[in-house]
Structure formats: structure tokens, C-alpha cells
Design an enzyme around this catalytic site. Structure first.
Site, PDB file in Angstrom:
ATOM      1  CG  ASP A  12     -74.314 -49.336  35.811  1.00 21.29           C
ATOM      2  OD1 ASP A  12     -74.064 -49.484  34.606  1.00 21.29           O
ATOM      3  OD2 ASP A  12     -74.783 -48.270  36.263  1.00 21.29           O
ATOM      4  CB  SER A  13     -70.547 -47.424  34.343  1.00 22.46           C
ATOM      5  OG  SER A  13     -71.840 -46.900  34.146  1.00 22.46           O
ATOM      6  N   GLY A  45     -70.197 -45.261  28.576  1.00 24.77           N
ATOM      7  CA  GLY A  45     -70.884 -45.119  27.288  1.00 24.77           C
ATOM      8  C   GLY A  45     -70.110 -44.371  26.234  1.00 24.77           C
ATOM      9  CB  CYS A  75     -73.640 -51.682  32.586  1.00 25.84           C
ATOM     10  SG  CYS A  75     -72.878 -50.426  31.545  1.00 25.84           S
ATOM     11  CD  GLU A 154     -73.854 -41.575  37.389  1.00 26.20           C
ATOM     12  OE1 GLU A 154     -73.241 -41.203  38.398  1.00 26.20           O
ATOM     13  OE2 GLU A 154     -73.975 -42.772  37.068  1.00 26.20           O
ATOM     14  CB  CYS A 186     -78.941 -46.293  28.989  1.00 29.09           C
ATOM     15  SG  CYS A 186     -77.792 -45.613  30.211  1.00 29.09           S
ATOM     16  CB  THR A 187     -79.077 -49.581  33.788  1.00 27.45           C
ATOM     17  OG1 THR A 187     -77.709 -49.155  33.802  1.00 27.45           O
ATOM     18  CG2 THR A 187     -79.173 -50.968  33.208  1.00 27.45           C
ATOM     19  CG  HIS A 188     -77.359 -44.030  34.184  1.00 32.21           C
ATOM     20  ND1 HIS A 188     -76.555 -45.133  34.067  1.00 32.21           N
ATOM     21  CD2 HIS A 188     -76.739 -43.201  35.055  1.00 32.21           C
ATOM     22  CE1 HIS A 188     -75.489 -44.978  34.831  1.00 32.21           C
ATOM     23  NE2 HIS A 188     -75.565 -43.817  35.441  1.00 32.21           N
TER      24      HIS A 188
HETATM   25  N1  DGL Z   1     -75.616 -47.521  32.835  1.00 36.55           N
HETATM   26  C1  DGL Z   1     -74.857 -47.574  31.620  1.00 36.55           C
HETATM   27  C2  DGL Z   1     -75.619 -48.338  30.558  1.00 36.55           C
HETATM   28  O1  DGL Z   1     -76.622 -48.967  30.831  1.00 36.55           O
HETATM   29  C3  DGL Z   1     -74.494 -46.241  31.028  1.00 36.55           C
HETATM   30  C4  DGL Z   1     -73.795 -45.241  31.836  1.00 36.55           C
HETATM   31  C5  DGL Z   1     -72.393 -44.965  31.357  1.00 36.55           C
HETATM   32  O2  DGL Z   1     -72.211 -44.354  30.289  1.00 36.55           O
HETATM   33  O3  DGL Z   1     -71.511 -45.397  32.053  1.00 36.55           O
HETATM   34  O4  DGL Z   1     -75.229 -48.322  29.419  1.00 36.55           O
END
Ligand code: DGL
Length: 272
Positions: A12-13, A45, A75, A154, A186-188
Site C-alpha cells: 500500500d502507499s 490518492g 491500495c 495516518e 480506500c484501505t485507510h
Molecule cells: N490506501 C490508499 C487507497 O486505498 C489511499 C491512501 C493514499 O492516498 O495514498 O486508496
């Protein structure tokens, strides 16, 4: 080492993909995993599809060079814009998060009106809209980017009043009254689910792709006879591209367990 003994690579990012990793650990406890959080280059993103694709290829190649039997793109942004490039470039099976999440949402929505939230990159790519239309063409889909959710997550501010305030700004009165499902694209976002649910009320079912992704991984491993034997010791490795300490501290909220031994790696741009 035989192929089935290799770990699953996940990237992931940053720390968001740990919500997917947590589910992989729960559903496939015998499988070893290597998680790469590209913390030096987060967020993805807000970046262009070309840049995210380049980053995704860098990350994937690093994991494949180390030796993984399958790659999970944990991600949404990278899955939305780079999945095809990854599938073309790699000789291991690749699982993204969008198709499984879309299928799950399409299956649970009774009213056929579904919302999806994600990063700007994910929403403007139209990937969820297309995936939902493929599985269930009658669905009405509302889509919205919620960029501030990523820095809130985050920062570890999922319980902070600001999280609910931001959710209110983005979501209050946005969904059609007959909507019954919202994809956390979004995984966040799963760590912000409580704040989001408080704003939307009880009539909306929140869907995140983690368990659907784990089920997809299980199926792929079975089809290819790549399941680790149940007696194997499942290794857990964590790699980051910047500041392990922060990843360890905030990542435990996402993973729901302590994170030991985070290694700093260099995803130097490789030629491709
Ligand atoms: N975790 C990323 C996703 O699922 C988003 C976070 C980012 O913007 O890097 O899209």
C-alpha cells in the site's frame, strides 16, 4: 523453498493496507506475509495515474525479487489505475481490492442504490463505477472523493472529534435517501468507520473489501495449489520506505496488533 512456502506480498502507499493484511492474517493464518508500506511516497490518492503506476511497479518488483507467491495490491488507488500494468509485468498472480469490494457491495445492496467513497485518484478513475456496472448493471452509484480522511487516519485521529466533523462535511445529506450501502473505497477508511457510521446512521451498511479480498486470495491459492501447509510457521515481515517508528506506532491501530521488526527498504526506481 517450494513455491507454496513463499509468503504473500502485500503493498500500500502507507499504513491503510494493514486493514487488508489484518483480514488476511485472520482468514489465512498459515500464510506468511510481507507487507510493504511506501511511506516515503504516500499519499497516492492525489497523484496522477502515471506516477501511481510507476510507484506500484517499483513496489511490486521489490516484493517479487524477494520471492512472493502472490501479490495483493492493498491500495484502492493503485488497484484503480495500475492493476493491468502489474498483471502484465509480473509473473505472479495479482489481486486488487476493487473487484472484490464491488462484488460484495452489489451482493448486499437491497435497494440497488450504492455510494462509494475513496481518494480523488480512485473516484476519478471510474473503476468502482465500472466494476459495479459489470456485476450488477441496474445499480445506481453515487461516488465521492474524501481526501481528508487519509491524513486523519495516518495521524491516528480516528477517535478525534475532527474525524466526525470531516465525515459530516463530506457525507451528511449526500447519499440518496434510498441508498443502503456505502463502499469504503480506500484501505485507510475502515479505521474511520465509527465516525462515518455515526454521520450516516444505522440504515447504511458499510462495506470494505478486506474480507472479500482475503476470500479471493484463498480461492486463487487453492486453484493454483499454492496454499501453505497448515503446520508451517507463518512469517510476518514489515517493510517501509521511510521512518519505521511512525509506521509501528500508527500501524498497530490498523493491524489491531503490535508490529515488530519494521525494516527500512529502498524502492529505488528500477528500469522497466
Ligand atoms: N490506501 C490508499 C487507497 O486505498 C489511499 C491512501 C493514499 O492516498 O495514498 O486508496
Amino acid at each position: 523453498m517450494s513455491r507454496d512456502e513463499l509468503p504473500i506480498g502485500v503493498f500500500d502507499s502507507g499504513i491503510g493496507g494493514l486493514t487488508v493484511l489484518r483480514q488476511l492474517h485472520r482468514q489465512l493464518p498459515a500464510e506468511g506475509t510481507i507487507y510493504l508500506g511506501d511511506t516515503a511516497r504516500v499519499p497516492y490518492g492525489t497523484k496522477s495515474a502515471q506516477v501511481v503506476t510507476r510507484y506500484a511497479l517499483n513496489n511490486a518488483r521489490l516484493l517479487v525479487q524477494r520471492g512472493v507467491k502472490l501479490l495483493v495490491v492493498a491500495c484502492n488507488t493503485a488497484s484503480a489505475v495500475a492493476l493491468e500494468a502489474l498483471e502484465d509485468a509480473l509473473d505472479v498472480p495479482v489481486v486488487g481490492v476493487i473487484e472484490p469490494g464491488a462484488r460484495r457491495a452489489a451482493a448486499v445492496s437491497g435497494s440497488g442504490v450504492v455510494g462509494v467513497i475513496g481518494t480523488e485518484g480512485t473516484i476519478t478513475s471510474g473503476s468502482y463505477q465500472q466494476a459495479l456496472a459489470r456485476v450488477r448493471p441496474d445499480l445506481v452509484v453515487q461516488a465521492r472523493a474524501c481526501p481528508l480522511f487519509v491524513p486523519l487516519a495516518e495521524e491516528g485521529w480516528q477517535g478525534h472529534p475532527l474525524a466526525e466533523q470531516v465525515a459530516r462535511e463530506y457525507l451528511q445529506g449526500w447519499l440518496r435517501p434510498d441508498a443502503d450501502t456505502l463502499i469504503l473505497g480506500c484501505t485507510h477508511y475502515p479505521v474511520l468507520a465509527d465516525a462515518i457510521a455515526r454521520v450516516l446512521g444505522t440504515g447504511i451498511r458499510l462495506v470494505d473489501s478486506a474480507s472479500a479480498v482475503a476470500a479471493e486470495v484463498e480461492k486463487m491459492l487453492d486453484n493454483r495449489q499454492l496454499r501453505a501447509s497448515s503446520g508451517a510457521t507463518a512469517t510476518r515481515e514489515y517493510w517501509v520506505t521511510d521512518v519505521p517508528e511512525r509506521f509501528r506506532r500508527v500501524g498497530r491501530i490498523f493491524l489491531d496488533e503490535e508490529i515488530a521488526g519494521v525494516r527500512l527498504v529502498d524502492v529505488a526506481e528500477q528500469p522497466h
